[in-house]
Every structure is written in structure tokens, then in C-alpha cells.
Write an enzyme that holds these catalytic residues in place. Structure first.
Site, PDB file in Angstrom:
ATOM      1  N   ARG A  11      -9.402  11.940   0.349  1.00 12.65           N
ATOM      2  CA  ARG A  11      -8.491  11.071  -0.415  1.00 12.65           C
ATOM      3  C   ARG A  11      -8.854   9.620  -0.103  1.00 12.65           C
ATOM      4  O   ARG A  11      -8.819   9.207   1.059  1.00 12.65           O
ATOM      5  CB  ARG A  11      -7.035  11.345  -0.024  1.00 12.65           C
TER       6      ARG A  11
ATOM      7  N   GLU B 114      -0.747  12.133   3.767  1.00 12.08           N
ATOM      8  CA  GLU B 114      -0.901  11.364   5.011  1.00 12.08           C
ATOM      9  C   GLU B 114      -0.012  11.973   6.074  1.00 12.08           C
ATOM     10  O   GLU B 114       1.125  12.399   5.792  1.00 12.08           O
ATOM     11  CB  GLU B 114      -0.511   9.890   4.841  1.00 12.08           C
TER      12      GLU B 114
ATOM     13  N   TYR C  95       5.303  10.887   8.375  1.00 17.69           N
ATOM     14  CA  TYR C  95       4.971  10.423   9.722  1.00 17.69           C
ATOM     15  C   TYR C  95       6.067  10.728  10.735  1.00 17.69           C
ATOM     16  O   TYR C  95       5.803  11.103  11.852  1.00 17.69           O
ATOM     17  CB  TYR C  95       4.710   8.908   9.721  1.00 17.69           C
TER      18      TYR C  95
ATOM     19  N   HIS D  59      -3.415   1.543  -3.996  1.00 18.35           N
ATOM     20  CA  HIS D  59      -2.964   1.582  -2.592  1.00 18.35           C
ATOM     21  C   HIS D  59      -2.815   0.130  -2.106  1.00 18.35           C
ATOM     22  O   HIS D  59      -3.566  -0.337  -1.241  1.00 18.35           O
ATOM     23  CB  HIS D  59      -3.948   2.377  -1.731  1.00 18.35           C
TER      24      HIS D  59
ATOM     25  N   ASN E 251       3.604  11.580   2.065  1.00 17.12           N
ATOM     26  CA  ASN E 251       3.113  11.038   3.338  1.00 17.12           C
ATOM     27  C   ASN E 251       4.238  11.192   4.346  1.00 17.12           C
ATOM     28  O   ASN E 251       5.326  10.621   4.169  1.00 17.12           O
ATOM     29  CB  ASN E 251       2.760   9.549   3.213  1.00 17.12           C
TER      30      ASN E 251
ATOM     31  N   GLU F  74       2.939   5.247  -1.782  1.00 16.50           N
ATOM     32  CA  GLU F  74       4.132   4.769  -1.087  1.00 16.50           C
ATOM     33  C   GLU F  74       4.784   3.542  -1.723  1.00 16.50           C
ATOM     34  O   GLU F  74       4.871   2.478  -1.100  1.00 16.50           O
ATOM     35  CB  GLU F  74       3.796   4.424   0.376  1.00 16.50           C
TER      36      GLU F  74
HETATM   37  C1  BGC Z   1      -0.002   3.858   4.482  1.00 17.48           C
HETATM   38  C2  BGC Z   1      -1.317   3.598   5.172  1.00 17.48           C
HETATM   39  C3  BGC Z   1      -1.035   3.133   6.590  1.00 17.48           C
HETATM   40  C4  BGC Z   1      -0.328   4.251   7.334  1.00 17.48           C
HETATM   41  C5  BGC Z   1       0.005   3.934   8.783  1.00 17.48           C
HETATM   42  C6  BGC Z   1       1.027   4.534   5.328  1.00 17.48           C
HETATM   43  O1  BGC Z   1       2.233   3.876   5.172  1.00 17.48           O
HETATM   44  O2  BGC Z   1      -0.207   4.515   3.268  1.00 17.48           O
HETATM   45  O3  BGC Z   1      -2.027   2.669   4.431  1.00 17.48           O
HETATM   46  O4  BGC Z   1      -2.168   2.723   7.254  1.00 17.48           O
HETATM   47  O5  BGC Z   1       0.879   4.542   6.690  1.00 17.48           O
HETATM   48  O6  BGC Z   1       0.832   2.832   8.870  1.00 17.48           O
END
Ligand code: BGC
Length: 489
Positions: free
Chosen positions: A95, A394, A327, A138, A325, A183
Site C-alpha cells: 500500500r 495500518e 493503532y 495521503h 487504520n 484518515e
Molecule cells: C498515518 C500515517 C502515520 C501513522 C503514524 C497514521 O495516522 O496514516 O501517515 O505515519 O499514522 O502516526
């Protein structure tokens, strides 16, 4: 003798706690990057400035270490090294994003050299059997469009259409997976609400960020409809949108499921509701709350713009997949359980926070390890959006520069892969996962101080060698076996 028996029993007991979490054979694993974060070559071959060139060149710049993406990993020159890195692991999908500023001039003429670069990259990926998954936007908006108001100007929808059209036309014979936006909540909120990302515009009380939200949604729908009509018959690809979200956990037993749902609806639902639900439009709970608040603030119209009926219809169903994405996650508490909190300060009236006493933190201040949140979010999506096709585009962990023995990342990734496998077992329709990120890169306002790559880069090395971290071995094993093994002790 007794001790020996005891040790043997202990070993057997411990090893019996190792559990296997597997993935279907056709599940696609890969890695993700984005143009401004890796390409460098910021002003060559006809590339025009983007809002990130402006933000990072500004003096003093808001980037913490004063760096820029002028050179970054130099993937514009060293894309073969990226392909080699993907190949060494055996990844099946890559990607990456394409830079608007490389492909079109200020007067919307095609910049052939920009197209040539992505053609080379795509052709080489295909030769290696790696599927390109392309993010059209992006975050690197051409600066001249920002000078017209950027994502707050309704005219941006037409400009985006021109760019998306060029992308489909130039690469769609080989690219079958398209993501219109990466995002949007982040670039709208941080770019047009809180001024913490380019173009660093601050508008009080969710005004600029809601205008941005509205135009991004319209631009997404019009690119999707264009693809379906003009390109799908010959190209047969898929077009989706990439949204970031965590899950929201009730902080204690007085916090209700209603609060959890409300928090997800205000964040993920702000973009997803219009596309993935029958109801369409912004979530009703959000629409009503913001209309009411805007009225109480004495405004002539709602801070959250309205769609026409035709726009609502065009947005409904305008995605073949939902790219997520993931995290981290939050705890949530509604304001009415927090005496003294001013409801005027927030549209959802919910406080979301991390608990550092429970969750381990990465180098990034916002990134806590909450793997179950990935599974729970996917289940929420399945239940509320009619189980759409989902790609995890992500997921990753940040640490100090040049941490080659990246054991914390390995732990984070293993636990998230476990959660993903559990979500698949719970019938969530997830078919791909791309780790963030293939290589260390320019981490926006954090510059090069936080590293997400599974390959390290020493940014003073002119060759920008891609150095495998220990986590590369995790993915090599995963590609061989299609499972992760977790010690549940
Ligand atoms: C983004 C990336 C970023 C990653 C870590 C995401 O919000 O798409 O570009 O580097 O998180 O912060």
C-alpha cells in the site's frame, strides 16, 4: 530426581500455554507507506509544493526536530530497495500513496515525469507478484489549492475529481485496489481544527474540520461514482476509503453501551455512516447534537453542513471495502458523570482517554497497546455496517531511531495479529493487513524522532540502506505459516 520431575512438569505446563492464531490461505499480508513520508525528491521533475513542504520549510517550523520530508527515504530514487524489502519477506501487497503534486501542474496539466515514476513502481511490483494498493490522497495537498482554502472550499471536490480521474486512467489497468482518502478525521481535525498538522489552520468549535469532512465525503463519492461509470467496466477494480479508529471502552460500570456507541458514531461514524449504512448521512445522534448546539451558540446555520438528498444517495454504498487504520483505543466517560465539565467544549460530550497504568505506551504519546480494541472495533463494524469487506491498512508501533532489536514492536504486532485472527473467527469479513510501515519515514510533526518501520533507515546514509529489524523475521514466519504463536502466560 524430584527437582528434575518438577522442572519437566513446569516446562510442559509452560509450553502448553503457547497458542496458535491462524489466517486463511488467501489472506493478504503486506506493508504500507505514504508519498510525502518516504519519497523525498520534493522539488524535482516538475513536482510542485504541497502543504507539507510549506509546513516543514516554515521557519520556525512546527516539526519537533526541525526536519522535512525533502529527502526522507529517497524512495523516488530507491524504490527498488523498497520492492526488495517487500520481496525478502514474501509480502503479497504494497500500500503506497501517489503525490498529487507530482502528477499535475498548477494549471492541471499532466506532469508526465510524475506518472512515469509511479508506472515504474507499479510495473516492478507486478513483476514481483506484489499487488499494488494505491491511496490517492495521503495528506499532501498542492499548496496552490490550500491558498484557495483547501478542503474547506467546495471547489476542491472538482479538483480532486480531476486528480482521481488521472490516477484511474493512468494506472487502473494494473491497480485493482484504490483508497480515495487516508484518515480524513486526522487531516480535517488536525489540519483545519486544531492547527497541529499542515496546513495548520485553527478554527474554534469544529467549524473548519466539519467543512473539510463534508467536502472529503463529497469528493470520495464523486470519485467512486466516476470509477464505477467510466473505469470499472474495463478495469474491474475496487474503490474504498481509509478511516482510522480505536475502540471505546466504558471506564467503569456506570458508563453505558449507549456512550460507547455514541463515541464510535461521532468518530468513525462521522465518515462511515454516510457510506456504509442504509440510513445514510451523518449519524442522527451527531446531526441532532450539532444542530442544537449551533442554535444555542446563536449561529445562523449548523456547524455541520447538510447534504442534499441526491448527495446522500450518491454517498450511500459508495465503497467496495472499508480500509481501517487501527493503532490504539480509549476509555470513555460521558460529561454528565464528570461534575464540572463544560458540555459546550465538546460536541459529543464524552471524555476519551488512555490509562497508562494499564496500557503500555510506544514512543508516540498517543499510542498505547490495546490489541483487543482491534477485535472489538471489527466486531462493532460487522454489527453496525452490515459486515463490509474490511482491510486493515495500518497498524504499527513507534520506537527510538535505529532500534533494530524491536521486541516491543514484535509484542505489539503479535498481539494485534492474534486479535485480528479472533475477529476473523468471529465472522468479520477482513481480507488484508498492511503493517505501518515498511521503512522508517518522516513521521509528520514528529519528524524523524519516532520510527515505525520494520526496516530501519539511517537518514545520514546517502544510500538509505533498508536495514531489517527483528520484526522482519516475524513477518517472514507469518508468510510461511499463516499463523502467529502467542505465549499466553
Ligand atoms: C498515518 C500515517 C502515520 C501513522 C503514524 C497514521 O495516522 O496514516 O501517515 O505515519 O499514522 O502516526
Amino acid at each position: 530426581m524430584k527437582t528434575l520431575i518438577f522442572i519437566t512438569i513446569l516446562i510442559v505446563t509452560v509450553s502448553s500455554e503457547i497458542k496458535r492464531y491462524s489466517f486463511p490461505d488467501d489472506f493478504l499480508f503486506g506493508a504500507a507507506t505514504a508519498s510525502y513520508q518516504i519519497e523525498g525528491a520534493w522539488n524535482v521533475d516538475g513536482k510542485i509544493p504541497s502543504i507539507w513542504d510549506t509546513a516543514s520549510h516554515r521557519n520556525p517550523s512546527s516539526v519537533v526536530d526541525g526536519t522535512t520530508g525533502d529527502d526522507a527515504g529517497m524512495s523516488y530514487y530507491y524504490y527498488e530497495k523498497d520492492i526488495q524489502a517487500l520481496k525478502d519477506i514474501g509480502f503479497k501487497v504494497y500500500r503506497f500513496s501517489i503525490a498529487w503534486t507530482r502528477m499535475l501542474t498548477k494549471t492541471n496539466q499532466v506532469n508526465q515525469k510524475g506518472i512515469d515514476y509511479y508506472n515504474k513502481l507499479i510495473d516492478r511490483l507486478k513483476e514481483e507478484g506484489i499487488e499494488p494498493m494505491v491511496t490517492i490522497y495521503h495528506w499532501d495537498l498542492p499548496q496552490y489549492l490550500q491558498d484557495l482554502g483547501g478542503w474547506t472550499n467546495p471547489r476542491i471536490v472538482k479538483y480532486f475529481e480531476i486528480f482521481a480521474d488521472l490516477a484511474f486512467k493512468s494506472f487502473g489497468d494494473r491497480v485493482k485496489e484504490w483508497i480515495t482518502f487516508n484518515e480524513p478525521s486526522v487531516f480535517c481535525d488536525e489540519g483545519y481544527g486544531w492547527a497541529s498538522h499542515a496546513p495548520e489552520i485553527r478554527t474554534d468549535k469544529n467549524i473548519g474540520n466539519y467543512l473539510c469532512t463534508h467536502h472529503v465525503l463529497l469528493a470520495h463519492a464523486s470519485a467512486y461514482r466516476m470509477y464505477k461509470e467510466k473505469y470499472f467496466p474495463s478495469q474491474q477494480g475496487k474503490v474504498g476509503i481509509c478511516l482510522n479508529s480505536g475502540f471505546n471502552y466504558p471506564y467503569n460500570s456506570t458508563v453505558t453501551q449507549e456512550t460507547v456507541d455514541k463515541a464510535v458514531n461521532f468518530y468513525l461514524g462521522r465518515f462511515a455512516n454516510a457510506i456504509f449504512t442504509e440510513e445514510g448521512d451523518y449519524p442522527k445522534i451527531m446531526r441532532d447534537a450539532i444542530n442544537e448546539k449551533s442554535k444555542n451558540e446563536g449561529r445562523r446555520w449548523s456547524r455541520l453542513p447538510h447534504f442534499t438528498t441526491a448527495q446522500i444517495e450518491s454517498l450511500k454504498g459508495s465503497a467496495d471495502f472499508l480500509a481501517i487504520n487501527y493503532y490504539s483505543s480509549n476509555f470513555v466517560v460521558p460529561f454528565d458523570l464528570l461534575p464540572g465539565w463544560d458540555p459546550a467544549g465538546s460536541d459529543n460530550e464524552i471524555w476519551g482517554f488512555h490509562d497508562p497504568t494499564i496500557w503500555k505506551r510506544a514512543k508516540s504519546v498517543w499510542l498505547y497497546q490495546v490489541p483487543d480494541g482491534l477485535r472489538d472495533l471489527l466486531i462493532w463494524i460487522k454489527d453496525h455496517y452490515n459486515n463490509p469487506l474490511v482491510y486493515i491498512t495500518e497498524n504499527g508501533w513507534s520506537d527510538e531511531p535505529m532500534t533494530i532489536d524491536d521486541y516491543d514492536r514484535i509484542e505489539y504486532l503479535n498481539l494485534h495479529l492474534k486479535a485480528l485472527s479472533q475477529a476473523i473467527d468471529a465472522s468479520c469479513n477482513v481480507k488484508a493487513y498492511t503493517v505501518w510501515s515498511l521503512i522508517d519515514n518522516f513521521e509528520w510533526m514528529r519528524g524523524y524522532t519516532e520510527r515505525f518501520g520494520i526496516y530501519a533507515i539511517n537518514f545520514t546514509d546517502p544510500e538509505r540502506q533498508r536495514i531489517p529489524k527483528k520484526s522482519v523475521a516475524l513477518f517472514k514466519d507469518l508468510m510461511q505459516n499463516m499463523y502467529v504463536e502467542i505465549d499466553e502466560n
